[in-house]
Design a protein around this motif. Structure first.
Motif, PDB file in Angstrom:
ATOM      1  N   VAL A  20       0.828  -1.209   0.000  1.00  0.00           N
ATOM      2  CA  VAL A  20       0.000   0.000   0.000  1.00  0.00           C
ATOM      3  C   VAL A  20       0.866   1.265   0.000  1.00  0.00           C
ATOM      4  O   VAL A  20       0.604   2.207  -0.758  1.00  0.00           O
ATOM      5  CB  VAL A  20      -0.950   0.012   1.215  1.00  0.00           C
ATOM      6  CG1 VAL A  20      -1.710   1.341   1.291  1.00  0.00           C
ATOM      7  CG2 VAL A  20      -1.929  -1.147   1.132  1.00  0.00           C
ATOM      8  N   GLN A  21       1.888   1.298   0.842  1.00  0.00           N
ATOM      9  CA  GLN A  21       2.715   2.502   0.951  1.00  0.00           C
ATOM     10  C   GLN A  21       3.415   2.829  -0.364  1.00  0.00           C
ATOM     11  O   GLN A  21       3.346   3.960  -0.851  1.00  0.00           O
ATOM     12  CB  GLN A  21       3.756   2.336   2.056  1.00  0.00           C
ATOM     13  CG  GLN A  21       4.624   3.575   2.266  1.00  0.00           C
ATOM     14  CD  GLN A  21       5.585   3.432   3.438  1.00  0.00           C
ATOM     15  OE1 GLN A  21       5.511   2.479   4.204  1.00  0.00           O
ATOM     16  NE2 GLN A  21       6.492   4.383   3.580  1.00  0.00           N
ATOM     17  N   ARG A  22       4.060   1.845  -0.954  1.00  0.00           N
ATOM     18  CA  ARG A  22       4.755   2.054  -2.224  1.00  0.00           C
ATOM     19  C   ARG A  22       3.764   2.403  -3.330  1.00  0.00           C
ATOM     20  O   ARG A  22       3.996   3.319  -4.128  1.00  0.00           O
ATOM     21  CB  ARG A  22       5.545   0.796  -2.595  1.00  0.00           C
ATOM     22  CG  ARG A  22       6.266   0.866  -3.933  1.00  0.00           C
ATOM     23  CD  ARG A  22       7.286   1.950  -3.972  1.00  0.00           C
ATOM     24  NE  ARG A  22       8.012   1.962  -5.238  1.00  0.00           N
ATOM     25  CZ  ARG A  22       8.613   3.044  -5.739  1.00  0.00           C
ATOM     26  NH1 ARG A  22       8.598   4.192  -5.076  1.00  0.00           N
ATOM     27  NH2 ARG A  22       9.251   2.980  -6.889  1.00  0.00           N
ATOM     28  N   GLY A  23       2.636   1.693  -3.356  1.00  0.00           N
ATOM     29  CA  GLY A  23       1.632   1.950  -4.382  1.00  0.00           C
ATOM     30  C   GLY A  23       1.067   3.353  -4.294  1.00  0.00           C
ATOM     31  O   GLY A  23       0.847   4.012  -5.319  1.00  0.00           O
ATOM     32  N   THR A  24       0.833   3.832  -3.083  1.00  0.00           N
ATOM     33  CA  THR A  24       0.296   5.188  -2.892  1.00  0.00           C
ATOM     34  C   THR A  24       1.281   6.236  -3.390  1.00  0.00           C
ATOM     35  O   THR A  24       0.892   7.237  -4.013  1.00  0.00           O
ATOM     36  CB  THR A  24      -0.017   5.429  -1.402  1.00  0.00           C
ATOM     37  OG1 THR A  24      -0.953   4.437  -0.952  1.00  0.00           O
ATOM     38  CG2 THR A  24      -0.614   6.806  -1.190  1.00  0.00           C
TER      39      THR A  24
END
Length: 249
Positions: A20-24
């Motif tokens: 989630v963090q990288r994707g955001t």
């Protein structure tokens, strides 16, 4: 353009591995690149794909605000005729979101925008069928539908919807029965283990009393005994009445 495509590929990988963090972070970069770039059809398609992945990422994160935000940003692309393989999947998730939020007028407005082909797609027909079952009070069918979700991304919304339905059933059960076997309560409320049922009782029904293999409900304040009440009939009537009241309101 090539840089944006590379970022889109990275975003897709992040969604697949549920990062989630990288994707955001990648999604934010793509949004900035799209705003600063041209408005060609290819650029619009890339932007739509990125926002669709953003919707899926929000589901992974369990972030309803991010889900609604990405859907709002994606809507103009669909209005301009942008097509993609994920469109029906994303539209179906949005219908699930509207059901969970009890925004039924918006739910039906969304249905008006669908083509006949889209409406029969499994990703979209699933929430349509769910809404019909809810409207007629077929809560048992709604609970059973969890095993038939078209994709694991629907699980997040189903869990939220199931909690609402279980609460409605629990409200009726506690006024219809004096006590009930844990095994029977599990079947009625579609819990897959006694532990999950007892966890629900501990979290949401602290006035229910566990005695051995049974659940005891608080005695009724007024006269009639629980054994005098036609229990299953009362549950059906109560659920139907609640559904009709929602329609009127």
């Amino acid at each position: 353009m090539n840089d944006t495509k590379a970022l889109l590929n990275e975003l897709q990988k992040s969604v697949q591995v549920r990062d989630v963090q990288r994707g955001t972070e990648i999604l934010s970069k793509i949004k900035i690149a799209i705003l600063q770039g041209s408005s060609s059809s290819e650029q619009l398609a890339i932007g739509a794909s990125a926002l669709e992945l953003g919707v899926l990422l929000a589901v992974v994160a369990g972030d309803l605000n991010a889900f609604a935000r990405n859907m709002a940003q994606l809507r103009p692309s669909y209005s301009r005729g942008v097509q993609s393989e994920r469109k029906c999947h994303v539209l179906g998730l949005n219908l699930m979101f509207l059901l969970v939020e009890n925004r039924l007028s918006e739910f039906h407005a969304e249905l008006e925008l669908l083509s006949e082909k889209e409406a029969t797609n499994v990703f979209i027909s699933f929430p349509i069928q769910l809404e019909r079952q809810l409207m007629v009070g077929s809560y048992d069918e709604v609970l059973s539908a969890h095993s038939r979700i078209p994709d694991t991304s629907y699980d997040f919304f189903m869990e939220n919807l199931l909690e609402t339905v279980r609460d409605s059933i629990a409200d009726c059960v506690e006024v219809s029965y004096k006590e009930m076997k844990i095994e029977d309560a599990m079947k009625m409320m579609k819990f897959d283990s006694p532990q999950r049922l007892l966890g629900y009782v501990e979290e949401s029904r602290d006035d229910w009393i566990i005695e051995g293999k049974s659940i005891c409900f608080q005695p009724a304040i007024s006269g009639s005994k629980a054994s005098d009440i036609p229990s299953m009939k009362l549950i059906d009537q109560s659920l139907t009445y609640a559904t009709e009241m929602e329609r009127i309101i």
